[in-house]
Scaffold this active site. Structure first.
Site, PDB file in Angstrom:
ATOM      1  N   ASN A  62       0.835  -1.208   0.000  1.00 47.97           N
ATOM      2  CA  ASN A  62       0.000   0.000   0.000  1.00 47.97           C
ATOM      3  C   ASN A  62       0.865   1.252   0.000  1.00 47.97           C
ATOM      4  O   ASN A  62       1.929   1.307   0.610  1.00 47.97           O
ATOM      5  CB  ASN A  62      -1.005   0.002   1.158  1.00 47.97           C
ATOM      6  CG  ASN A  62      -0.367  -0.113   2.529  1.00 47.97           C
ATOM      7  OD1 ASN A  62       0.653  -0.769   2.695  1.00 47.97           O
ATOM      8  ND2 ASN A  62      -0.968   0.522   3.516  1.00 47.97           N
ATOM      9  N   GLU A  75      -3.086  -4.614  -2.725  1.00 48.81           N
ATOM     10  CA  GLU A  75      -3.559  -5.576  -3.719  1.00 48.81           C
ATOM     11  C   GLU A  75      -3.591  -4.962  -5.102  1.00 48.81           C
ATOM     12  O   GLU A  75      -3.137  -5.558  -6.089  1.00 48.81           O
ATOM     13  CB  GLU A  75      -4.970  -6.077  -3.364  1.00 48.81           C
ATOM     14  CG  GLU A  75      -5.047  -6.813  -2.051  1.00 48.81           C
ATOM     15  CD  GLU A  75      -5.325  -5.918  -0.856  1.00 48.81           C
ATOM     16  OE1 GLU A  75      -4.832  -4.766  -0.850  1.00 48.81           O
ATOM     17  OE2 GLU A  75      -6.010  -6.366   0.068  1.00 48.81           O
ATOM     18  N   CYS A 112     -10.347  -5.043   0.720  1.00 47.95           N
ATOM     19  CA  CYS A 112     -11.494  -4.137   0.569  1.00 47.95           C
ATOM     20  C   CYS A 112     -12.271  -4.498  -0.702  1.00 47.95           C
ATOM     21  O   CYS A 112     -11.790  -5.238  -1.572  1.00 47.95           O
ATOM     22  CB  CYS A 112     -11.031  -2.686   0.536  1.00 47.95           C
ATOM     23  SG  CYS A 112     -10.334  -2.165  -1.044  1.00 47.95           S
ATOM     24  N   CYS A 115     -10.635  -3.729  -4.132  1.00 49.38           N
ATOM     25  CA  CYS A 115      -9.569  -4.679  -4.500  1.00 49.38           C
ATOM     26  C   CYS A 115     -10.162  -6.016  -4.941  1.00 49.38           C
ATOM     27  O   CYS A 115      -9.636  -6.668  -5.850  1.00 49.38           O
ATOM     28  CB  CYS A 115      -8.608  -4.870  -3.339  1.00 49.38           C
ATOM     29  SG  CYS A 115      -7.548  -3.428  -3.077  1.00 49.38           S
TER      30      CYS A 115
HETATM   31  N1  THU Z   1      -5.332  -1.305   2.640  1.00 46.18           N
HETATM   32  C1  THU Z   1      -4.794  -2.183   1.750  1.00 46.18           C
HETATM   33  O1  THU Z   1      -3.641  -2.050   1.313  1.00 46.18           O
HETATM   34  N2  THU Z   1      -5.569  -3.219   1.346  1.00 46.18           N
HETATM   35  C2  THU Z   1      -6.863  -3.415   1.736  1.00 46.18           C
HETATM   36  O2  THU Z   1      -7.525  -4.331   1.235  1.00 46.18           O
HETATM   37  C3  THU Z   1      -7.462  -2.544   2.735  1.00 46.18           C
HETATM   38  C4  THU Z   1      -6.643  -1.407   3.200  1.00 46.18           C
HETATM   39  C5  THU Z   1      -4.507  -0.156   3.042  1.00 46.18           C
HETATM   40  C6  THU Z   1      -5.023   1.181   2.567  1.00 46.18           C
HETATM   41  C7  THU Z   1      -4.414   2.103   3.577  1.00 46.18           C
HETATM   42  O3  THU Z   1      -3.098   2.437   3.139  1.00 46.18           O
HETATM   43  C8  THU Z   1      -4.304   1.283   4.832  1.00 46.18           C
HETATM   44  O4  THU Z   1      -4.454  -0.073   4.446  1.00 46.18           O
HETATM   45  C9  THU Z   1      -5.342   1.605   5.882  1.00 46.18           C
HETATM   46  O5  THU Z   1      -6.619   1.537   5.360  1.00 46.18           O
END
Ligand code: THU
Length: 157
Positions: A62, A75, A112, A115
């Site tokens: 992320n 993702e 989420c 994704c």
């Molecule tokens: N995040 C992800 O990388 N993947 C997910 O499926 C949910 C959330 C990240 C986004 C943000 O940088 C951090 O987690 C907090 O939400």
């Protein structure tokens, strides 16, 4: 009128050592990818690793931004990079891990909705099921295909 029901099934493992060699390598790559996270706002470090049909693995993490919506989940960072850099190779699996303060979370982080939708489309593009492995320190969940995380996928256009 007909009542409809969708059931999903997945496997729960209690450590990396229970996975087969390829799944373990992918899960470890997702754990390693948490170190690539740039998350100065949430402190939530997510790593993703995409497996191709030929065994190659690419990683993503992320990436956050001061203009919050401009950031991107691990993702989608991994999937977009996978497709943009190897457009003709089928993807067969993705593993995801999350950590905080240098420690992998005990429970698997579930992706989420956005994704899941993107995973679904790369599964379609790849023309085969995409396994999804959610890696926690204490529990690992493995889904055979994206549909198990996103039933009734939007793919109408
Ligand atoms: N995040 C992800 O990388 N993947 C997910 O499926 C949910 C959330 C990240 C986004 C943000 O940088 C951090 O987690 C907090 O939400």
């Amino acid at each position: 009128m007909t009542n409809k029901e969708i059931k999903i099934a997945w496997r729960e493992y209690y450590g990396l050592d229970e996975l087969d060699v390829q799944d373990r390598e992918l899960a470890q790559a997702a754990i390693d990818a948490t170190a690539l996270s740039y998350a100065p706002y949430s402190g939530f470090n997510v790593g993703a690793a995409v497996l191709f049909e030929d065994g190659e693995i690419v990683k993503g993490a992320n990436q956050e931004n001061a203009a919050y919506p401009s950031g991107l989940c691990a993702e989608r960072t991994a999937l977009f990079y996978a497709s943009a850099s190897r457009p003709d190779k089928a993807m067969t699996a993705i593993a995801i891990a999350a950590g905080q303060n240098g420690k992998i979370c005990d429970m698997p982080a579930t992706p989420c909705g956005a994704c899941r939708q993107v995973m679904a489309q790369y599964q379609t593009k790849s023309g085969r099921p995409m396994k999804v492995i959610l890696v926690g320190e204490k529990l690992i969940w493995s889904f055979d295909k994206v549909d198990d995380l996103l039933p009734l996928i939007f793919d109408s256009i």
